[in-house]
Scaffold this motif. Structure first.
Motif, PDB file in Angstrom:
ATOM      1  N   ARG A  27       0.816  -1.226   0.000  1.00 49.70           N
ATOM      2  CA  ARG A  27       0.000   0.000   0.000  1.00 49.70           C
ATOM      3  C   ARG A  27       0.844   1.269   0.000  1.00 49.70           C
ATOM      4  N   SER A  31       2.354   3.321  -8.316  1.00 51.72           N
ATOM      5  CA  SER A  31       1.893   2.401  -9.352  1.00 51.72           C
ATOM      6  C   SER A  31       3.073   1.818 -10.132  1.00 51.72           C
ATOM      7  N   ARG A  57      -4.250  -3.958  -6.444  1.00 50.58           N
ATOM      8  CA  ARG A  57      -3.679  -2.709  -5.922  1.00 50.58           C
ATOM      9  C   ARG A  57      -3.338  -1.768  -7.065  1.00 50.58           C
ATOM     10  N   GLN A  60      -6.448  -0.109  -8.108  1.00 48.93           N
ATOM     11  CA  GLN A  60      -6.829   0.938  -7.155  1.00 48.93           C
ATOM     12  C   GLN A  60      -6.034   2.214  -7.401  1.00 48.93           C
ATOM     13  N   ALA A  65      -6.451   6.026  -6.237  1.00 49.20           N
ATOM     14  CA  ALA A  65      -5.995   5.826  -4.863  1.00 49.20           C
ATOM     15  C   ALA A  65      -4.567   6.337  -4.728  1.00 49.20           C
TER      16      ALA A  65
END
Length: 116
Positions: A27, A31, A57, A60, A65
Motif C-alpha cells: 500500500r 503504481s 492494488r 486501485q 488511490a
C-alpha cells in the motif's frame, strides 16, 4: 544463484514475505513500483494470490488511490522479536501430577502375584 533483479525490487526480501505482510506493505508503493513487482512475480513465482493482490492494488492506484504513508523497509511483524520457551512461569505453572506406579496413598498397589 541469486537473481540480480531481486536486489532492485521496491520491497526488500519480497520473495520471503507472507501474503499478509505483502498486502499491508504494498500500500505504500507507487503504481510504477507495483508494476515492477507484478512483472517480477509473473516472471518468477507467478503465484495466483500474489498476482491477484498486486493487480488489484494497481487497479486501485490507477483509479485514483494514493499510496499510504509508511516505509516499505519497515520492520516486518513476521520477523520481529520472537519469544521462545513457555509463557508459563514456575509461579503460574500447574503442580506436577503423576501418580506413582505403585498406587496412591488411598489406593494401594496390588502385588502381581505368581504368574505360574
Amino acid at each position: 544463484m541469486a537473481d540480480p533483479a531481486r536486489n532492485t525490487l521496491p520491497l526488500p526480501d519480497y520473495d520471503h514475505l507472507p501474503i499478509g505482510g505483502l498486502e499491508s506493505r504494498v500500500r505504500s508503493l507507487s503504481s510504477g513500483e507495483v508494476e515492477e513487482l507484478l512483472a517480477y512475480e509473473r516472471s518468477h513465482g507467478d503465484r495466483l494470490p500474489v498476482t491477484s493482490l498486486l493487480a488489484a492494488r494497481l487497479g486501485q492506484l490507477e483509479a485514483g488511490a494514493e499510496p499510504t504513508s509508511g516505509h516499505p523497509g519497515a520492520l516486518r511483524p513476521e520477523s520481529g522479536a520472537h519469544r521462545s520457551g513457555s509463557p508459563a512461569s514456575p509461579a503460574t505453572a500447574a503442580q506436577p501430577f503423576s501418580p506413582p506406579p505403585h498406587g496412591t496413598p488411598d489406593q494401594r498397589g496390588r502385588p502381581k502375584g505368581d504368574r505360574a
